[in-house]
Structure formats: structure tokens, C-alpha cells
Design an enzyme around this catalytic site. Structure first.
Site, PDB file in Angstrom:
ATOM      1  N   TYR A  93      29.479  39.198  36.027  1.00 29.13           N
ATOM      2  CA  TYR A  93      30.605  38.585  36.744  1.00 29.13           C
ATOM      3  C   TYR A  93      31.231  37.417  35.981  1.00 29.13           C
ATOM      4  CZ  TYR A  93      33.379  36.789  40.624  1.00 29.13           C
ATOM      5  OH  TYR A  93      34.409  36.359  41.416  1.00 29.13           O
ATOM      6  N   LYS A 138      35.051  37.505  34.310  1.00 30.78           N
ATOM      7  CA  LYS A 138      36.112  36.604  34.757  1.00 30.78           C
ATOM      8  C   LYS A 138      36.629  35.749  33.596  1.00 30.78           C
ATOM      9  CE  LYS A 138      36.464  38.002  38.982  1.00 30.78           C
ATOM     10  NZ  LYS A 138      37.685  38.643  39.499  1.00 30.78           N
TER      11      LYS A 138
END
Length: 160
Positions: free
Chosen positions: A82, A86
């Protein structure tokens, strides 16, 4: 006005326990998926008098947050998926902003802040902000000539 909001976010596990296939899957969702959808909709966006692209990112994509001992994110568990995705999404946002500036299309990343979702339910601290509260995206209605290529947190402040 034509607005494209890209939002995705599967979570992951510690780098040493993460299979390469898992990293590929998350990057496919959070980065490649954004690229594919954006490219598919560019003809429509280019026909609009006021097109906006808002990529929903996260403060966990900030390298500064993770390396600042005073910031709470430096204490989050390590993850190979994650946060990495991002960070890549933030860079993709900048690259689209550079390319599309001449077309008048404003491209920004929004970090809505921590929201109580499945992604945050197991954190060592409580998050009470609802997903609905985090869904407000002022970047979608920016005036012509507004900022592009920025990363805006939930207070509307540009932070990279």
C-alpha cells in the site's frame, strides 16, 4: 466540468513476508489501473472546458512521513504494498499534471486523511473519521488555472 476520481487501495503485509505477485497485484490496482482508466478517459476529458483528475492517495505515500520519527506514520507497520503503491501514484499524478497542463486539465492527488475502514481497523490507534467524511474532494471543482501536480491533505495543504 468533467471530473475523473481514481480511488483504490488494497493493503498488504511486511516486506519480508510479501510475495512478488502480491506487490504486482497492488501496483496493478493502485498505479496501473489508474493509468489505464485515465488514458481511456483522456479523449472525453480533453473535450471538456474544465477537466479535473483527482487521484485518491494517502499520507502513507509520503516518504517524509515514514522517515520522520516525530510523525505517527513512522510507527506504522512496514508494508511492501500500500505505501509503495501510493508513493508511485503520487509520482504518476505529477507526470500526468506535467503532460496535461497545456490542455488545461488539472491533475492532483488528494489524501483524505485516516478514515475508519477495513484498511485501518487493525491499527494500534483508533480512527473515528468516517469514510463519508473523507470523501469530500474539493480538488474536483478547482477553478481554471488552479493548482496542478499537487498533493493535498485533508486540510487542503500541499504536502509531498
Amino acid at each position: 466540468m468533467t471530473v475523473l476520481v481514481n480511488n483504490a487501495g488494497p493493503a498488504g503485509e511486511q516486506p519480508s513476508a510479501t510475495a512478488a505477485s502480491t506487490v504486482r497485484e497492488v501496483l496493478e490496482t493502485n498505479v496501473v489501473g489508474v493509468l489505464m482508466v485515465t488514458n481511456a478517459l483522456l479523449p472525453l476529458l480533453r473535450r471538456s472546458a474544465a477537466a479535473r483528475i483527482v487521484n485518491v492517495s494517502s499520507g502513507v505515500g509520503s516518504l517524509a512521513h515514514h522517515t520522520d520519527p516525530a510523525h505517527y506514520m513512522s510507527g506504522l507497520p512496514a508494508s511492501a504494498t500500500y505505501p509503495v503503491s501510493k508513493t508511485a501514484l503520487n509520482q504518476l499524478t505529477v507526470q500526468y499534471a506535467k503532460e496535461l497542463r497545456g490542455d488545461g486539465i488539472l491533475v492532483n492527488a488528494a489524501a483524505p486523511g485516516g478514515c475508519a475502514t477495513d484498511l485501518t481497523k487493525d491499527l494500534p490507534f483508533a480512527i473515528t473519521r468516517t469514510a463519508a467524511d473523507g470523501a469530500a474532494v474539493a480538488l474536483a471543482t478547482l477553478a481554471p488555472g488552479g493548482p496542478t501536480g499537487g498533493f493535498f491533505d485533508d486540510d487542503g495543504i500541499v504536502r509531498w
